[in-house]
Design an enzyme around this catalytic site. Structure first.
Site, PDB file in Angstrom:
ATOM      1  N   ASP A  33      52.519  35.853 -40.514  1.00  9.40           N
ATOM      2  CA  ASP A  33      53.249  34.816 -41.231  1.00  9.40           C
ATOM      3  C   ASP A  33      53.424  35.232 -42.696  1.00  9.40           C
ATOM      4  OD1 ASP A  33      53.679  31.493 -40.635  1.00  9.40           O
ATOM      5  OD2 ASP A  33      53.749  32.198 -42.715  1.00  9.40           O
ATOM      6  N   ILE A  34      54.602  34.990 -43.232  1.00  9.71           N
ATOM      7  CA  ILE A  34      54.916  35.409 -44.600  1.00  9.71           C
ATOM      8  C   ILE A  34      54.158  34.571 -45.635  1.00  9.71           C
ATOM      9  CG2 ILE A  34      56.908  33.893 -45.047  1.00  9.71           C
ATOM     10  CD1 ILE A  34      58.408  36.442 -46.006  1.00  9.71           C
ATOM     11  N   ASN A  88      53.968  23.558 -33.793  1.00  9.15           N
ATOM     12  CA  ASN A  88      54.638  22.400 -34.390  1.00  9.15           C
ATOM     13  C   ASN A  88      55.931  22.155 -33.615  1.00  9.15           C
ATOM     14  OD1 ASN A  88      52.726  22.075 -36.468  1.00  9.15           O
ATOM     15  ND2 ASN A  88      53.704  23.666 -37.693  1.00  9.15           N
ATOM     16  N   GLY A  94      56.314  19.119 -39.261  1.00  8.82           N
ATOM     17  CA  GLY A  94      56.250  20.338 -40.063  1.00  8.82           C
ATOM     18  C   GLY A  94      56.974  21.539 -39.496  1.00  8.82           C
ATOM     19  N   GLN A  95      57.673  21.391 -38.359  1.00 16.78           N
ATOM     20  CA  GLN A  95      58.407  22.561 -37.849  1.00 16.78           C
ATOM     21  C   GLN A  95      59.587  22.847 -38.771  1.00 16.78           C
ATOM     22  OE1 GLN A  95      59.928  22.316 -33.798  1.00 16.78           O
ATOM     23  NE2 GLN A  95      60.341  24.514 -33.734  1.00 16.78           N
ATOM     24  N   HIS A 101      57.307  29.230 -31.639  1.00 21.84           N
ATOM     25  CA  HIS A 101      56.283  30.133 -32.170  1.00 21.84           C
ATOM     26  C   HIS A 101      54.937  29.440 -32.124  1.00 21.84           C
ATOM     27  CE1 HIS A 101      58.061  27.822 -35.488  1.00 21.84           C
ATOM     28  NE2 HIS A 101      56.865  27.830 -36.043  1.00 21.84           N
ATOM     29  N   HIS A 103      51.368  29.429 -33.886  1.00 15.97           N
ATOM     30  CA  HIS A 103      50.627  29.911 -35.057  1.00 15.97           C
ATOM     31  C   HIS A 103      49.220  30.273 -34.603  1.00 15.97           C
ATOM     32  CE1 HIS A 103      53.253  28.172 -38.352  1.00 15.97           C
ATOM     33  NE2 HIS A 103      53.638  27.385 -37.367  1.00 15.97           N
TER      34      HIS A 103
HETATM   35  P1  AMP Z   1      56.791  26.064 -38.668  1.00 16.05           P
HETATM   36  O1  AMP Z   1      56.734  25.364 -40.001  1.00 16.05           O
HETATM   37  O2  AMP Z   1      55.752  25.622 -37.674  1.00 16.05           O
HETATM   38  O3  AMP Z   1      58.199  26.031 -38.097  1.00 16.05           O
HETATM   39  O4  AMP Z   1      56.425  27.575 -38.959  1.00 16.05           O
HETATM   40  C1  AMP Z   1      57.335  28.492 -39.470  1.00 16.05           C
HETATM   41  C2  AMP Z   1      56.521  29.572 -40.113  1.00 16.05           C
HETATM   42  O5  AMP Z   1      57.363  30.689 -40.322  1.00 16.05           O
HETATM   43  C3  AMP Z   1      55.937  29.192 -41.476  1.00 16.05           C
HETATM   44  O6  AMP Z   1      54.513  29.272 -41.402  1.00 16.05           O
HETATM   45  C4  AMP Z   1      56.525  30.234 -42.418  1.00 16.05           C
HETATM   46  O7  AMP Z   1      55.629  30.659 -43.420  1.00 16.05           O
HETATM   47  C5  AMP Z   1      56.906  31.352 -41.485  1.00 16.05           C
HETATM   48  N1  AMP Z   1      57.969  32.222 -41.932  1.00 16.05           N
HETATM   49  C6  AMP Z   1      59.144  31.864 -42.513  1.00 16.05           C
HETATM   50  N2  AMP Z   1      59.883  32.950 -42.781  1.00 16.05           N
HETATM   51  C7  AMP Z   1      59.174  34.024 -42.334  1.00 16.05           C
HETATM   52  C8  AMP Z   1      59.408  35.436 -42.331  1.00 16.05           C
HETATM   53  N3  AMP Z   1      60.538  35.974 -42.821  1.00 16.05           N
HETATM   54  N4  AMP Z   1      58.452  36.244 -41.829  1.00 16.05           N
HETATM   55  C9  AMP Z   1      57.299  35.722 -41.339  1.00 16.05           C
HETATM   56  N5  AMP Z   1      57.028  34.393 -41.305  1.00 16.05           N
HETATM   57  C10 AMP Z   1      57.951  33.561 -41.797  1.00 16.05           C
END
Ligand code: AMP
Ligand code: ZN
Length: 115
Positions: A33-34, A88, A94-95, A101, A103
């Site tokens: 995760d970024i 999520n 929070g999605q 995906h 986490h």
């Molecule tokens: P959610 O909020 O459950 O939809 O999770 C989306 C996740 O994607 C968040 O934890 C972000 O930090 C992560 N995210 C967004 N952009 C990127 C990216 N380019 N590379 C890796 N993770 C990312």
């Protein structure tokens, strides 16, 4: 394979956007995760685009099992006995990316219920 050209995670899967990929199979990709929320924070993503975990499970219920097994394998490989696997589903909880995906979080103490 189904892909959405506008989807961030489809672009990562296609290699159009860089990510630190830890695990990859014919059906799934896992990358860091970024914006990590724990010492280990990895996203396990089906290659097939679907908007959330239930939609992926409707398309093929074995996907849920594969994500769970992959999550444990990554946590173990990274040196963690315990991990939390979170999906999520919906902007209200929070999605923010509407490509399924899980986490995978590990490496710190966590509270219950999650905030
Ligand atoms: P959610 O909020 O459950 O939809 O999770 C989306 C996740 O994607 C968040 O934890 C972000 O930090 C992560 N995210 C967004 N952009 C990127 C990216 N380019 N590379 C890796 N993770 C990312
Ligand atoms: Zn997608």
């Amino acid at each position: 394979m189904t892909a959405d050209p506008e989807c961030l995670f489809c672009k990562i899967i296609a290699g159009e956007i860089p990510a630190e990929i830890l695990h990859s199979t014919e059906r799934t990709v896992a990358f860091r995760d970024i914006n990590p929320q724990a010492p280990l924070h990895v996203l396990v993503v089906p290659r097939d685009h679907a908007p959330n975990a239930a939609a992926s499970a409707e398309a093929g219920p074995e996907m849920f099992a594969e994500i769970a097994v992959t999550a444990r394998a990554i946590a173990t490989a990274e040196g963690y006995d315990d991990h939390r696997l979170v999906f999520n589903t919906g902007a209200g909880v929070g999605q923010t990316v509407f490509h399924t995906h899980g986490h995978v979080l590990a490496g710190r103490s966590m509270t219950w219920p999650p905030g």
